[in-house]
Design a protein around this motif. Structure first.
Motif, PDB file in Angstrom:
ATOM      1  N   GLN A  42       0.805  -1.217   0.000  1.00  0.00           N
ATOM      2  CA  GLN A  42       0.000   0.000   0.000  1.00  0.00           C
ATOM      3  C   GLN A  42       0.841   1.271   0.000  1.00  0.00           C
ATOM      4  OE1 GLN A  42      -3.330  -0.419  -0.255  1.00  0.00           O
ATOM      5  NE2 GLN A  42      -2.777  -2.581  -0.304  1.00  0.00           N
ATOM      6  N   ARG A  43       2.095   1.152   0.338  1.00  0.00           N
ATOM      7  CA  ARG A  43       2.943   2.348   0.513  1.00  0.00           C
ATOM      8  C   ARG A  43       3.113   3.111  -0.795  1.00  0.00           C
ATOM      9  NH1 ARG A  43       3.389   6.013   3.564  1.00  0.00           N
ATOM     10  NH2 ARG A  43       5.094   7.348   3.015  1.00  0.00           N
ATOM     11  N   GLN A  44       3.509   2.417  -1.817  1.00  0.00           N
ATOM     12  CA  GLN A  44       3.734   3.024  -3.131  1.00  0.00           C
ATOM     13  C   GLN A  44       3.480   1.943  -4.166  1.00  0.00           C
ATOM     14  OE1 GLN A  44       7.832   3.903  -2.388  1.00  0.00           O
ATOM     15  NE2 GLN A  44       7.446   6.091  -2.304  1.00  0.00           N
ATOM     16  N   ARG A  45       3.070   2.351  -5.341  1.00  0.00           N
ATOM     17  CA  ARG A  45       2.905   1.382  -6.424  1.00  0.00           C
ATOM     18  C   ARG A  45       4.234   0.694  -6.713  1.00  0.00           C
ATOM     19  NH1 ARG A  45      -1.837  -0.573  -7.328  1.00  0.00           N
ATOM     20  NH2 ARG A  45      -3.123   0.511  -8.815  1.00  0.00           N
ATOM     21  N   ASP A  46       5.279   1.488  -6.882  1.00  0.00           N
ATOM     22  CA  ASP A  46       6.640   0.992  -7.061  1.00  0.00           C
ATOM     23  C   ASP A  46       7.492   1.654  -5.992  1.00  0.00           C
ATOM     24  OD1 ASP A  46       6.410  -0.678  -9.304  1.00  0.00           O
ATOM     25  OD2 ASP A  46       6.444   1.042 -10.652  1.00  0.00           O
ATOM     26  N   PRO A  47       7.895   0.892  -4.961  1.00  0.00           N
ATOM     27  CA  PRO A  47       8.744   1.505  -3.926  1.00  0.00           C
ATOM     28  C   PRO A  47      10.011   2.079  -4.546  1.00  0.00           C
ATOM     29  CG  PRO A  47       8.015  -0.688  -3.272  1.00  0.00           C
ATOM     30  CD  PRO A  47       7.619  -0.500  -4.704  1.00  0.00           C
ATOM     31  N   ARG A  48      10.453   3.195  -4.036  1.00  0.00           N
ATOM     32  CA  ARG A  48      11.661   3.839  -4.544  1.00  0.00           C
ATOM     33  C   ARG A  48      12.865   2.918  -4.367  1.00  0.00           C
ATOM     34  NH1 ARG A  48      11.258   9.563  -5.025  1.00  0.00           N
ATOM     35  NH2 ARG A  48       9.240  10.283  -4.264  1.00  0.00           N
ATOM     36  N   LEU A  49      13.773   3.004  -5.314  1.00  0.00           N
ATOM     37  CA  LEU A  49      14.980   2.187  -5.257  1.00  0.00           C
ATOM     38  C   LEU A  49      15.750   2.459  -3.969  1.00  0.00           C
ATOM     39  CD1 LEU A  49      16.837   0.135  -6.567  1.00  0.00           C
ATOM     40  CD2 LEU A  49      17.918   2.020  -7.806  1.00  0.00           C
ATOM     41  N   SER A  50      15.810   3.718  -3.540  1.00  0.00           N
ATOM     42  CA  SER A  50      16.545   4.048  -2.320  1.00  0.00           C
ATOM     43  C   SER A  50      15.950   3.341  -1.102  1.00  0.00           C
ATOM     44  CB  SER A  50      16.575   5.557  -2.096  1.00  0.00           C
ATOM     45  OG  SER A  50      15.260   6.067  -1.960  1.00  0.00           O
ATOM     46  N   VAL A  51      14.632   3.185  -1.077  1.00  0.00           N
ATOM     47  CA  VAL A  51      13.964   2.469   0.021  1.00  0.00           C
ATOM     48  C   VAL A  51      14.337   0.989  -0.027  1.00  0.00           C
ATOM     49  CG1 VAL A  51      11.716   1.712   0.929  1.00  0.00           C
ATOM     50  CG2 VAL A  51      12.053   4.092   0.232  1.00  0.00           C
ATOM     51  N   LEU A  52      14.343   0.419  -1.227  1.00  0.00           N
ATOM     52  CA  LEU A  52      14.660  -1.000  -1.367  1.00  0.00           C
ATOM     53  C   LEU A  52      16.122  -1.282  -1.030  1.00  0.00           C
ATOM     54  CD1 LEU A  52      12.663  -1.788  -4.609  1.00  0.00           C
ATOM     55  CD2 LEU A  52      12.002  -2.207  -2.234  1.00  0.00           C
ATOM     56  N   VAL A  53      17.018  -0.387  -1.423  1.00  0.00           N
ATOM     57  CA  VAL A  53      18.434  -0.555  -1.092  1.00  0.00           C
ATOM     58  C   VAL A  53      18.619  -0.496   0.423  1.00  0.00           C
ATOM     59  CG1 VAL A  53      20.722   0.541  -1.253  1.00  0.00           C
ATOM     60  CG2 VAL A  53      19.310   0.265  -3.295  1.00  0.00           C
ATOM     61  N   ARG A  54      17.987   0.466   1.061  1.00  0.00           N
ATOM     62  CA  ARG A  54      18.090   0.585   2.528  1.00  0.00           C
ATOM     63  C   ARG A  54      17.508  -0.642   3.207  1.00  0.00           C
ATOM     64  NH1 ARG A  54      20.043   1.996   6.979  1.00  0.00           N
ATOM     65  NH2 ARG A  54      18.782   2.957   8.594  1.00  0.00           N
ATOM     66  N   ALA A  55      16.338  -1.108   2.746  1.00  0.00           N
ATOM     67  CA  ALA A  55      15.707  -2.294   3.330  1.00  0.00           C
ATOM     68  C   ALA A  55      16.614  -3.513   3.167  1.00  0.00           C
ATOM     69  CB  ALA A  55      14.349  -2.552   2.687  1.00  0.00           C
ATOM     70  N   ALA A  56      17.210  -3.676   2.005  1.00  0.00           N
ATOM     71  CA  ALA A  56      18.117  -4.807   1.774  1.00  0.00           C
ATOM     72  C   ALA A  56      19.299  -4.759   2.730  1.00  0.00           C
ATOM     73  CB  ALA A  56      18.594  -4.811   0.327  1.00  0.00           C
ATOM     74  N   ASN A  57      19.852  -3.582   2.938  1.00  0.00           N
ATOM     75  CA  ASN A  57      20.980  -3.451   3.866  1.00  0.00           C
ATOM     76  C   ASN A  57      20.562  -3.718   5.303  1.00  0.00           C
ATOM     77  OD1 ASN A  57      23.178  -2.962   2.155  1.00  0.00           O
ATOM     78  ND2 ASN A  57      22.533  -0.852   1.863  1.00  0.00           N
ATOM     79  N   VAL A  58      19.423  -3.187   5.721  1.00  0.00           N
ATOM     80  CA  VAL A  58      18.932  -3.417   7.088  1.00  0.00           C
ATOM     81  C   VAL A  58      18.663  -4.908   7.302  1.00  0.00           C
ATOM     82  CG1 VAL A  58      16.936  -3.050   8.603  1.00  0.00           C
ATOM     83  CG2 VAL A  58      18.008  -1.099   7.472  1.00  0.00           C
ATOM     84  N   LEU A  59      18.106  -5.564   6.288  1.00  0.00           N
ATOM     85  CA  LEU A  59      17.763  -6.987   6.392  1.00  0.00           C
ATOM     86  C   LEU A  59      18.938  -7.912   6.078  1.00  0.00           C
ATOM     87  CD1 LEU A  59      14.276  -6.797   4.692  1.00  0.00           C
ATOM     88  CD2 LEU A  59      14.754  -7.071   7.142  1.00  0.00           C
ATOM     89  N   ARG A  60      20.061  -7.329   5.650  1.00  0.00           N
ATOM     90  CA  ARG A  60      21.265  -8.089   5.315  1.00  0.00           C
ATOM     91  C   ARG A  60      20.987  -9.139   4.233  1.00  0.00           C
ATOM     92  NH1 ARG A  60      20.820  -8.634  10.766  1.00  0.00           N
ATOM     93  NH2 ARG A  60      20.890 -10.891  10.619  1.00  0.00           N
ATOM     94  N   VAL A  61      20.317  -8.690   3.167  1.00  0.00           N
ATOM     95  CA  VAL A  61      20.079  -9.550   2.001  1.00  0.00           C
ATOM     96  C   VAL A  61      20.470  -8.766   0.752  1.00  0.00           C
ATOM     97  CG1 VAL A  61      18.198 -10.851   3.078  1.00  0.00           C
ATOM     98  CG2 VAL A  61      17.660  -8.848   1.701  1.00  0.00           C
ATOM     99  N   PRO A  62      20.891  -9.463  -0.285  1.00  0.00           N
ATOM    100  CA  PRO A  62      21.183  -8.765  -1.534  1.00  0.00           C
ATOM    101  C   PRO A  62      19.912  -8.140  -2.103  1.00  0.00           C
ATOM    102  CG  PRO A  62      22.011 -11.024  -1.583  1.00  0.00           C
ATOM    103  CD  PRO A  62      21.163 -10.895  -0.368  1.00  0.00           C
ATOM    104  N   LEU A  63      20.049  -7.010  -2.730  1.00  0.00           N
ATOM    105  CA  LEU A  63      18.901  -6.312  -3.313  1.00  0.00           C
ATOM    106  C   LEU A  63      18.115  -7.221  -4.244  1.00  0.00           C
ATOM    107  CD1 LEU A  63      17.254  -3.738  -3.685  1.00  0.00           C
ATOM    108  CD2 LEU A  63      18.914  -3.033  -5.420  1.00  0.00           C
ATOM    109  N   GLU A  64      18.816  -8.057  -5.007  1.00  0.00           N
ATOM    110  CA  GLU A  64      18.106  -8.929  -5.940  1.00  0.00           C
ATOM    111  C   GLU A  64      17.182  -9.922  -5.243  1.00  0.00           C
ATOM    112  OE1 GLU A  64      22.403 -10.469  -5.688  1.00  0.00           O
ATOM    113  OE2 GLU A  64      21.474  -8.529  -6.055  1.00  0.00           O
ATOM    114  N   GLN A  65      17.419 -10.222  -3.963  1.00  0.00           N
ATOM    115  CA  GLN A  65      16.503 -11.092  -3.218  1.00  0.00           C
ATOM    116  C   GLN A  65      15.138 -10.413  -3.049  1.00  0.00           C
ATOM    117  OE1 GLN A  65      17.682 -14.070  -3.401  1.00  0.00           O
ATOM    118  NE2 GLN A  65      17.947 -14.633  -1.272  1.00  0.00           N
ATOM    119  N   LEU A  66      15.121  -9.097  -2.938  1.00  0.00           N
ATOM    120  CA  LEU A  66      13.856  -8.379  -2.803  1.00  0.00           C
ATOM    121  C   LEU A  66      13.188  -8.176  -4.157  1.00  0.00           C
ATOM    122  CD1 LEU A  66      14.776  -5.627  -0.185  1.00  0.00           C
ATOM    123  CD2 LEU A  66      13.828  -7.912   0.212  1.00  0.00           C
TER     124      LEU A  66
END
Length: 95
Positions: A42-66
């Motif tokens: 519900q947050r955004q139709r396409d989450p911003r790349l910067s949000v996904l990069v930050r989430a990947a780093n916080v979750l300690r997973v490669p961005l491609e996993q998301l």
């Protein structure tokens, strides 16, 4: 990108890392409601790349996993372990 699929992947990895929505929100600098909206698509139709990069780093997973379109990210493993195909994200340092 399909926001609800990305949100489900974020929820999956958040849970795998043992974070509550409140914990993850604090680490992302956001409110719990923001996390609920993000995970629910519900947050955004396409989450911003910067949000996904930050989430990947916080979750300690490669961005491609998301971003992956396959269900490869759902492989069962013991909690807290990494497979060889799950490298550390760029810029992430172990403690």
């Amino acid at each position: 990108m399909v926001a609800d699929r990305i949100g489900r992947r974020i929820a999956y990895w958040r849970d795998r890392r043992g974070f509550t929505q409140a914990d993850f929100g604090r680490l992302m600098g956001q409110a719990t409601r923001w996390v609920q909206d993000l995970e629910g698509g519900q947050r955004q139709r396409d989450p911003r790349l910067s949000v996904l990069v930050r989430a990947a780093n916080v979750l300690r997973v490669p961005l491609e996993q998301l971003l992956s379109l396959t269900a490869r990210w759902l492989r069962p493993r013991a909690r807290g372990t990494r497979s060889p195909s799950e490298p550390q994200p760029v810029g992430w340092r172990s403690r």
